[in-house]
Design an enzyme around this catalytic site. Sequence first.
Site, PDB file in Angstrom:
ATOM      1  N   ARG A 191       6.625   3.227   1.233  1.00 27.38           N
ATOM      2  CA  ARG A 191       6.491   1.982   0.519  1.00 27.38           C
ATOM      3  C   ARG A 191       5.793   0.976   1.398  1.00 27.38           C
ATOM      4  O   ARG A 191       5.705   1.142   2.608  1.00 27.38           O
ATOM      5  CB  ARG A 191       7.866   1.441   0.160  1.00 27.38           C
ATOM      6  N   THR A 192       5.334  -0.055   0.764  1.00 31.92           N
ATOM      7  CA  THR A 192       4.714  -1.121   1.545  1.00 31.92           C
ATOM      8  C   THR A 192       5.756  -1.686   2.493  1.00 31.92           C
ATOM      9  O   THR A 192       6.813  -2.136   2.089  1.00 31.92           O
ATOM     10  CB  THR A 192       4.244  -2.246   0.619  1.00 31.92           C
ATOM     11  N   GLN A 193       5.460  -1.635   3.770  1.00 33.60           N
ATOM     12  CA  GLN A 193       6.398  -2.184   4.751  1.00 33.60           C
ATOM     13  C   GLN A 193       5.889  -3.506   5.265  1.00 33.60           C
ATOM     14  O   GLN A 193       6.634  -4.432   5.486  1.00 33.60           O
ATOM     15  CB  GLN A 193       6.535  -1.223   5.921  1.00 33.60           C
ATOM     16  N   MET A 201       0.837  -1.193   0.000  1.00 30.81           N
ATOM     17  CA  MET A 201       0.000   0.000   0.000  1.00 30.81           C
ATOM     18  C   MET A 201       0.867   1.236   0.000  1.00 30.81           C
ATOM     19  O   MET A 201       1.823   1.325   0.734  1.00 30.81           O
ATOM     20  CB  MET A 201      -0.874   0.027   1.251  1.00 30.81           C
TER      21      MET A 201
END
Lengths: 240, 276
Positions: A17-19, A1
Amino acid sequence: MKLLDSTDSGNNSSIERTQYPYVTGTSVIGIKYKDGILMAADMGASYGSTLRYKSVERVKPVGKHSLIGASGEISDFQEILRSLDELILYDNMWDDGNSLGPKEVHNYLTRMMYNRRNKFDPLWNSLVLGGVKNGQKYLGMVSMIGVHFEDNHVATGFGNHLARPILRDEWHENLTFEDGVKLLEKCMRVLLYRDRSAVNKLQIAKITEEGVTVSQPYSLKTFWNFNAFQNPTAGAEGSW
Amino acid sequence: MFRNQYDTDVTTWSPAGRLFQVEYAMEAVKQGSAAIGLRSKSHVVLACVNKANSELSSHQKKIFKADDHIGVAIAGLTADGRVLSRYMRSECINYSYSYESPLPVGRLVVQLADKAQVCTQRSWKRPYGVGLLVAGLDESGAHLYYNCPSGNYFEYQAFAIGSRSQAAKTYLERRFENFMGSSRDDLLKDALFAIRETLQGEKLTSSICTVAVVGVGEAFHILDQGTVQALIEAFEIAGEEATASEPTAADQPASEPGAAADQGAPAGHDAAPMDI
């Protein structure tokens, strides 16, 4: 996401950033059988350790010739479905008798996943892609970092550890539909007992040259009357 | 065709509804040396006449491989042809990269046609002056297409373009009904015969023609001179005397849709060639 990324005008320092994933689906299993591909996945989506959503369809048809199953972040899966929808739409707009088969879709997904991985902003999914075109059966997998391969049986997540050993022993070429379903149910039952993010509501999808059928949701029968569960505190009074 | 006040740029219609610049581009195709193509169910053969400008120079390359399953023969402005082949190669490889599968010929041809159409509708461009015979194989079988500077494209069983192509077309028209079932060697033989027709009596040798094949289980490739010469001799095609002794059948344009287009627009003819 993504909240913001490098395409956001001006503010380059808050690229996010997508973590980690938030709403996730668990294992998907796919096998080749006599007439095509069978794919099974439960209908659960967890929010961390909460089994939050219980009617999520994690196996979907793609075009005329393919099925996609996903585990991992559900919102990313929805994004993938949207991209695939667009891909199939443009493919249909050619209106020329050619169509993208499972091999093409698998490769397209691989490119998509790998490109996102290179930007350190992955689509947090493991995808199973299966289908039949012109009599050729195809079953493949793509991970969130773009690792991809084809095989006669594939699984994602816990399925890799719990289901594939069963499939390695019991899968064979030319399984009938009934045997294939029995085999998948056997794997799904093990996952239900042992994977804490599994829910007892699943769908099995089948794709053959004729088309796609996704079963209605149903539950597996489970057995909890094992001796060890009858009097769990027998050897340790006071515990629970 | 004669010069007129509507032929200066491609974005001017004539009162008769013609775009003269596009028609002039199609004339350029007719000036190029001949190229022919024919196909069976499983193979497509392209052949062309390769005349060098002088004894000192090399031949112009007229057949290009776009991918293992697609090749193209050109007639007209070779430079335009080279640029379009590069586009075709690029499209083929990009598709293969994304989909791990060969680009369906029909789609490449449409993309080429759309690219050509753009040049017929921009005042700062000119139409490509090259006709393309695209030969390819895909899931739905063997295909031969002709792409025209106007942006039109047609599928053919057999076709010829370039100068003196009518002689080849006449030969092909007589025999095309059998092509679907022909063997690879028969196709090659017919291709070489058709090329000979365009030479108008000159001796056919492998030094003045190029032949390429693509087929089921056979990637697109240009046959080397030795192989072609062997074929010419095997089929006894060389023929020094004027081969026009073979009775020329009456033109049957209906059997090859659009074949008439290539010969259309003689001076004063009313129908524009690309209106089929």
